[in-house]
Scaffold this motif. Sequence first.
Motif, PDB file in Angstrom:
ATOM      1  N   TYR A   1      42.988  -6.801 -40.848  1.00  0.00           N
ATOM      2  CA  TYR A   1      43.148  -6.025 -39.608  1.00  0.00           C
ATOM      3  C   TYR A   1      42.596  -4.610 -39.759  1.00  0.00           C
ATOM      4  CZ  TYR A   1      47.522  -4.076 -41.594  1.00  0.00           C
ATOM      5  OH  TYR A   1      48.446  -3.455 -42.383  1.00  0.00           O
ATOM      6  N   TYR A   2      42.231  -4.035 -38.602  1.00  0.00           N
ATOM      7  CA  TYR A   2      41.601  -2.709 -38.544  1.00  0.00           C
ATOM      8  C   TYR A   2      42.481  -1.806 -37.686  1.00  0.00           C
ATOM      9  CZ  TYR A   2      38.226   0.830 -36.884  1.00  0.00           C
ATOM     10  OH  TYR A   2      37.603   2.003 -36.556  1.00  0.00           O
ATOM     11  N   GLY A   3      42.908  -0.688 -38.230  1.00  0.00           N
ATOM     12  CA  GLY A   3      43.706   0.270 -37.458  1.00  0.00           C
ATOM     13  C   GLY A   3      45.177  -0.099 -37.442  1.00  0.00           C
ATOM     14  N   GLY A   4      45.947   0.652 -36.677  1.00  0.00           N
ATOM     15  CA  GLY A   4      47.400   0.491 -36.663  1.00  0.00           C
ATOM     16  C   GLY A   4      47.849  -0.587 -35.694  1.00  0.00           C
TER      17      GLY A   4
ATOM     18  N   GLU B   1      40.291   5.224 -35.424  1.00  0.00           N
ATOM     19  CA  GLU B   1      41.542   4.517 -35.710  1.00  0.00           C
ATOM     20  C   GLU B   1      41.829   4.377 -37.206  1.00  0.00           C
ATOM     21  OE1 GLU B   1      43.772   4.078 -33.679  1.00  0.00           O
ATOM     22  OE2 GLU B   1      42.919   3.875 -31.677  1.00  0.00           O
ATOM     23  N   ILE B   2      40.817   4.615 -38.051  1.00  0.00           N
ATOM     24  CA  ILE B   2      41.084   4.545 -39.488  1.00  0.00           C
ATOM     25  C   ILE B   2      40.903   5.914 -40.145  1.00  0.00           C
ATOM     26  CG2 ILE B   2      40.621   2.075 -39.701  1.00  0.00           C
ATOM     27  CD1 ILE B   2      37.833   2.937 -40.889  1.00  0.00           C
ATOM     28  N   GLY B   3      41.006   6.980 -39.317  1.00  0.00           N
ATOM     29  CA  GLY B   3      40.975   8.329 -39.877  1.00  0.00           C
ATOM     30  C   GLY B   3      39.616   9.015 -39.829  1.00  0.00           C
ATOM     31  N   SER B   4      38.749   8.540 -38.920  1.00  0.00           N
ATOM     32  CA  SER B   4      37.418   9.143 -38.759  1.00  0.00           C
ATOM     33  C   SER B   4      36.608   9.172 -40.054  1.00  0.00           C
ATOM     34  CB  SER B   4      37.528  10.547 -38.152  1.00  0.00           C
ATOM     35  OG  SER B   4      38.047  10.466 -36.841  1.00  0.00           O
ATOM     36  N   GLU B   5      36.798   8.121 -40.857  1.00  0.00           N
ATOM     37  CA  GLU B   5      36.021   7.981 -42.094  1.00  0.00           C
ATOM     38  C   GLU B   5      34.736   7.210 -41.783  1.00  0.00           C
ATOM     39  OE1 GLU B   5      37.436   9.311 -44.713  1.00  0.00           O
ATOM     40  OE2 GLU B   5      39.579   9.286 -44.269  1.00  0.00           O
ATOM     41  N   GLY B   6      33.680   7.472 -42.532  1.00  0.00           N
ATOM     42  CA  GLY B   6      32.464   6.672 -42.387  1.00  0.00           C
ATOM     43  C   GLY B   6      31.381   7.369 -41.592  1.00  0.00           C
TER      44      GLY B   6
END
Length: 450
Positions: A115-118, A280-285
């Motif tokens: 899963y991706y995000g919360g 949704e995953i902390g603005s990484e990438g």
Amino acid sequence: MEKESGWIKKSKEEQSLIYDFAERYKKFLNEAKTEREAATYISETLKRAGFSEDLSEEKVFKTYREKSVFALVKGKKPLTSGMNIIVSHIDTPRLDLKQNPLFEEVGLAMFRTHYYGGIKKYHWVAIPLSLHGVIVKVDGRKINLRIGEEDDDPVFAIDDLLPHLSRKTLDEKKLSEAPEAEKLTVLCGSIPLVGVEKDSVKAAILEILKNSYGIVEEDFVSAEIEVVPAFKAKDVGIDRSMIGAYGQDDRVCAYAMLEALISLDKPERSCLAIFTDKEEIGSEGDTAIRSSFLFMMIYEVLESMGLKPDDVTIKKALFSSRAISADVNGAVNPMYQDVHEKQNACYLGLGVCVEKFTGHGGKIGASEAHAEYIAEIRRIFDANQIIWQTGELGKVDLGGGGTVAKYLAMYGMNIVDCGTPVLSMHSPFEITSKLDVYETFRAYRAFYNS
Ligand code: MN
Ligand code: MN
């Protein structure tokens, strides 16, 4: 500071504008269920509205890795004197297929997911699901996949355990642990391939994938396939005042700012819209707001205008800018009112929500807007009769959350969080008020024109 429904401030004519806007918004939600689909929808809408990929033009845009979009309307004043920036995100919590996803158990073929995000994992079992994404072959050919959205398409599902058997296995677990993430496997077939001894159902699925899409099992390694709810956006309520749909965090703000941007006609200040990914995953990438994407875009715009795009010039343009971090806020849940501090929480139907700070207990991790800047926003909204409210995400010791605001604040610009209140946030069926959606659009348009 009275809390009064926005609906009673609207005339019959305005109410019909609100309902018309909601119809267009629902179409967007149905077409844009992933960040790639949203980026495609946004860039096509921009093209139709006269935006060009030639950055020397007046209205320009650029997409990055098909997942984030940058669009700019050049104003009367020079770009270096600062822009009006709005940033939203177009990624949403979901399930991603793993790199080696396909397997078979008891005569059933399934895909493994991560899963991706919360998400709340229990939301994702026993509902109709669709598959969206791309498979990139080793020679670079890209195959688009979208199964489960047309009326005659099949859908997918994650098997849940029947209540008769789940007492020990699931029911006594903590809600956050049930079901385990590895149990979120997507059912995709049940007919065996004749003549194959081991994993014959899996073999049959691979045969269909090969014949229909030209893909083999190894191709999943270089694929991005997202599992999302298969149902469409719907009106909610006997009065049809609300919208229920997947992905409204944060595509509601993305759609409102897209509509606001294309409505502009030679504004005073340059107006920038950033549709970003991976919030949704902390603005990484590299497609997130923290990548050099923004910096490179401004570099290229300045260069195309014959200006010197040096580091200081770009930083000065950003430093003199003012911004809205366009993201949703959790509206007061009628049955769990005690998680909110109700004097400062936002409510469905009371208009777009301005949030002075995010973060959690003690304002940790917050980007806090200054009183002077909030006053400026108040002036703009009041001058345009925007229906708006303030909001804080939950009680001080209970709540909290982050947005992209702090990553733009790093450049030294004024920025405030401002977006639509949402019920059932981060669920497969999030709920907004049509009035709030429309006021979000009007608020962003007023900000751009200020
Ligand atoms: Mn969000
Ligand atoms: Mn979110």
